[in-house]
Design a protein around this motif. Structure first.
Motif, PDB file in Angstrom:
ATOM      1  N   ILE A 178       0.842  -1.199   0.000  1.00 26.87           N
ATOM      2  CA  ILE A 178       0.000   0.000   0.000  1.00 26.87           C
ATOM      3  C   ILE A 178       0.877   1.248   0.000  1.00 26.87           C
ATOM      4  N   ALA A 179       1.876   1.261   0.864  1.00 28.84           N
ATOM      5  CA  ALA A 179       2.737   2.440   1.016  1.00 28.84           C
ATOM      6  C   ALA A 179       3.937   2.431   0.071  1.00 28.84           C
ATOM      7  N   ASN A 180       4.171   1.315  -0.586  1.00 27.52           N
ATOM      8  CA  ASN A 180       5.351   1.177  -1.450  1.00 27.52           C
ATOM      9  C   ASN A 180       4.955   0.483  -2.750  1.00 27.52           C
ATOM     10  N   PRO A 181       4.367   1.216  -3.673  1.00 28.43           N
ATOM     11  CA  PRO A 181       3.957   0.582  -4.928  1.00 28.43           C
ATOM     12  C   PRO A 181       5.140   0.015  -5.705  1.00 28.43           C
ATOM     13  N   ASP A 182       6.340   0.448  -5.349  1.00 24.70           N
ATOM     14  CA  ASP A 182       7.564  -0.051  -5.969  1.00 24.70           C
ATOM     15  C   ASP A 182       8.300  -1.003  -5.017  1.00 24.70           C
ATOM     16  N   LEU A 183       7.549  -1.758  -4.242  1.00 27.53           N
ATOM     17  CA  LEU A 183       8.122  -2.621  -3.201  1.00 27.53           C
ATOM     18  C   LEU A 183       9.227  -3.556  -3.720  1.00 27.53           C
ATOM     19  N   PRO A 184       9.044  -4.249  -4.841  1.00 33.03           N
ATOM     20  CA  PRO A 184      10.142  -5.125  -5.301  1.00 33.03           C
ATOM     21  C   PRO A 184      11.439  -4.362  -5.562  1.00 33.03           C
ATOM     22  N   GLN A 185      11.329  -3.174  -6.137  1.00 34.50           N
ATOM     23  CA  GLN A 185      12.532  -2.382  -6.397  1.00 34.50           C
ATOM     24  C   GLN A 185      13.191  -1.946  -5.091  1.00 34.50           C
ATOM     25  N   ARG A 186      12.369  -1.589  -4.106  1.00 34.35           N
ATOM     26  CA  ARG A 186      12.929  -1.192  -2.803  1.00 34.35           C
ATOM     27  C   ARG A 186      13.637  -2.371  -2.147  1.00 34.35           C
ATOM     28  N   PHE A 187      13.017  -3.546  -2.182  1.00 36.28           N
ATOM     29  CA  PHE A 187      13.666  -4.728  -1.624  1.00 36.28           C
ATOM     30  C   PHE A 187      14.987  -4.987  -2.340  1.00 36.28           C
ATOM     31  N   SER A 188      14.960  -4.939  -3.656  1.00 36.96           N
ATOM     32  CA  SER A 188      16.151  -5.224  -4.446  1.00 36.96           C
ATOM     33  C   SER A 188      17.279  -4.242  -4.155  1.00 36.96           C
ATOM     34  N   ALA A 189      16.919  -2.965  -3.961  1.00 33.53           N
ATOM     35  CA  ALA A 189      17.920  -1.927  -3.725  1.00 33.53           C
ATOM     36  C   ALA A 189      18.300  -1.787  -2.253  1.00 33.53           C
ATOM     37  N   GLY A 190      17.611  -2.507  -1.375  1.00 36.50           N
ATOM     38  CA  GLY A 190      17.847  -2.340   0.060  1.00 36.50           C
ATOM     39  C   GLY A 190      17.415  -0.971   0.543  1.00 36.50           C
ATOM     40  N   ALA A 191      16.459  -0.380  -0.155  1.00 34.62           N
ATOM     41  CA  ALA A 191      15.997   0.972   0.179  1.00 34.62           C
ATOM     42  C   ALA A 191      15.021   0.928   1.345  1.00 34.62           C
ATOM     43  N   PRO A 192      14.920   2.026   2.099  1.00 33.80           N
ATOM     44  CA  PRO A 192      13.952   2.061   3.207  1.00 33.80           C
ATOM     45  C   PRO A 192      12.522   2.030   2.681  1.00 33.80           C
ATOM     46  N   LEU A 193      11.627   1.537   3.523  1.00 32.91           N
ATOM     47  CA  LEU A 193      10.215   1.465   3.153  1.00 32.91           C
ATOM     48  C   LEU A 193       9.471   2.667   3.714  1.00 32.91           C
ATOM     49  N   ALA A 194       8.510   3.164   2.953  1.00 30.98           N
ATOM     50  CA  ALA A 194       7.605   4.191   3.450  1.00 30.98           C
ATOM     51  C   ALA A 194       6.602   3.531   4.395  1.00 30.98           C
ATOM     52  N   ALA A 195       6.212   4.251   5.437  1.00 22.08           N
ATOM     53  CA  ALA A 195       5.226   3.728   6.389  1.00 22.08           C
ATOM     54  C   ALA A 195       3.819   3.945   5.844  1.00 22.08           C
ATOM     55  N   ASP A 196       2.966   2.943   6.018  1.00 19.85           N
ATOM     56  CA  ASP A 196       1.583   3.100   5.571  1.00 19.85           C
ATOM     57  C   ASP A 196       0.813   3.969   6.556  1.00 19.85           C
ATOM     58  N   LYS A 197      -0.271   4.530   6.106  1.00 15.80           N
ATOM     59  CA  LYS A 197      -1.122   5.389   6.929  1.00 15.80           C
ATOM     60  C   LYS A 197      -2.422   4.637   7.218  1.00 15.80           C
ATOM     61  N   GLY A 198      -2.391   3.808   8.240  1.00 19.56           N
ATOM     62  CA  GLY A 198      -3.528   2.950   8.556  1.00 19.56           C
ATOM     63  C   GLY A 198      -4.827   3.684   8.805  1.00 19.56           C
ATOM     64  N   VAL A 199      -4.740   4.913   9.320  1.00 18.55           N
ATOM     65  CA  VAL A 199      -5.974   5.661   9.581  1.00 18.55           C
ATOM     66  C   VAL A 199      -6.709   6.004   8.293  1.00 18.55           C
ATOM     67  N   LEU A 200      -6.035   5.893   7.159  1.00 17.88           N
ATOM     68  CA  LEU A 200      -6.668   6.213   5.879  1.00 17.88           C
ATOM     69  C   LEU A 200      -7.169   4.986   5.124  1.00 17.88           C
ATOM     70  N   TRP A 201      -6.928   3.795   5.675  1.00 22.94           N
ATOM     71  CA  TRP A 201      -7.446   2.601   5.008  1.00 22.94           C
ATOM     72  C   TRP A 201      -8.961   2.667   4.979  1.00 22.94           C
ATOM     73  N   PHE A 202      -9.534   2.215   3.921  1.00 24.15           N
ATOM     74  CA  PHE A 202     -10.991   2.119   3.757  1.00 24.15           C
ATOM     75  C   PHE A 202     -11.669   3.484   3.744  1.00 24.15           C
ATOM     76  N   THR A 203     -10.920   4.524   3.407  1.00 16.47           N
ATOM     77  CA  THR A 203     -11.516   5.854   3.271  1.00 16.47           C
ATOM     78  C   THR A 203     -11.702   6.160   1.794  1.00 16.47           C
ATOM     79  N   GLN A 204     -12.393   7.250   1.510  1.00 14.95           N
ATOM     80  CA  GLN A 204     -12.665   7.640   0.131  1.00 14.95           C
ATOM     81  C   GLN A 204     -11.530   8.524  -0.381  1.00 14.95           C
ATOM     82  N   GLY A 205     -11.310   8.504  -1.658  1.00 17.41           N
ATOM     83  CA  GLY A 205     -10.320   9.375  -2.261  1.00 17.41           C
ATOM     84  C   GLY A 205      -8.939   8.763  -2.341  1.00 17.41           C
ATOM     85  N   PRO A 206      -8.011   9.483  -2.969  1.00 25.30           N
ATOM     86  CA  PRO A 206      -6.669   8.939  -3.231  1.00 25.30           C
ATOM     87  C   PRO A 206      -5.712   9.009  -2.045  1.00 25.30           C
TER      88      PRO A 206
END
Length: 196
Positions: free
Chosen positions: A158-186
């Motif tokens: 959810i927070a890392n649409p480029d997750l495979p690339q981040r894993f491959s590069a050893g890059a840090p992950l963005a934190a998801d915003k759980g309070v926004l799950w199941f809400t309307q809008g982008p």
């Protein structure tokens, strides 16, 4: 399948309807769908058979949460029912089982007992996918120990649409915003930054 999907996963997890039939803490029926383990597995078996008739066994999977408690519903002894489920689904020839078992120190739910996935894997002839609180190191370790054939990632994607690339590069992950799950809008869905 007419819409072009590759397959179907039956959601028999997380304390939802099919899972409630499996759990002796919620299934108090005294008909052919309650009581014995065979009876409690019957609804999942029949639904899976119906999906197989449309999608084919090789394009049908099932998601399970073989933990003690989930969303307020409980198993007194999950072991026997999940071994029975695994054997039943093996006999139907489904392509995979996805098992969501949060660890005892889970970040989105926590188990009250060690994972039951190893016993299920022994009883199931097919692909086993694990899910819940996996990062690249824990996932690689599980695969190398033959605990699963694959690891599924939900919240990290959810927070890392480029997750495979981040894993491959050893890059840090963005934190998801759980309070926004199941809400309307982008916001909380489409506004996470990609790697530069």
């Amino acid at each position: 399948m007419r819409a072009g999907f590759d397959g179907v996963q039956v959601h028999a997890a997380n304390g939802y309807l099919i899972d409630e039939f499996l759990r002796d803490g919620t299934n108090f029926r005294d008909d052919a769908y309650g009581g014995s383990i065979e009876n409690r597995v019957r609804l999942l078996k029949e639904i899976t058979q119906a999906v197989i008739e449309i999608a084919g066994a090789g394009r049908t999977g099932v998601r399970l949460t073989p933990n003690g408690t989930d969303q307020g519903v409980r198993y007194s002894d999950p072991g026997p029912v999940f071994v029975a489920v695994a054997r039943t689904l093996s006999a139907l020839g489904v392509a995979h089982l996805e098992l969501r078992e949060p660890p005892m120190n889970g970040t989105f739910g926590a188990s009250d007992r060690p994972p039951f996935a190893p016993a299920i894997r022994k009883a199931f002839v097919g692909v086993t996918i694990l899910n819940s609180d996996y990062g690249p190191d824990r996932a690689a370790a599980a695969i190398s120990r033959d605990e699963a054939d694959a690891i599924a990632f939900g919240r990290p994607f959810i927070a890392n649409p480029d997750l495979p690339q981040r894993f491959s590069a050893g890059a840090p992950l963005a934190a998801d915003k759980g309070v926004l799950w199941f809400t309307q809008g982008p916001e909380g869905y489409l506004d996470y930054p990609a790697l530069a």
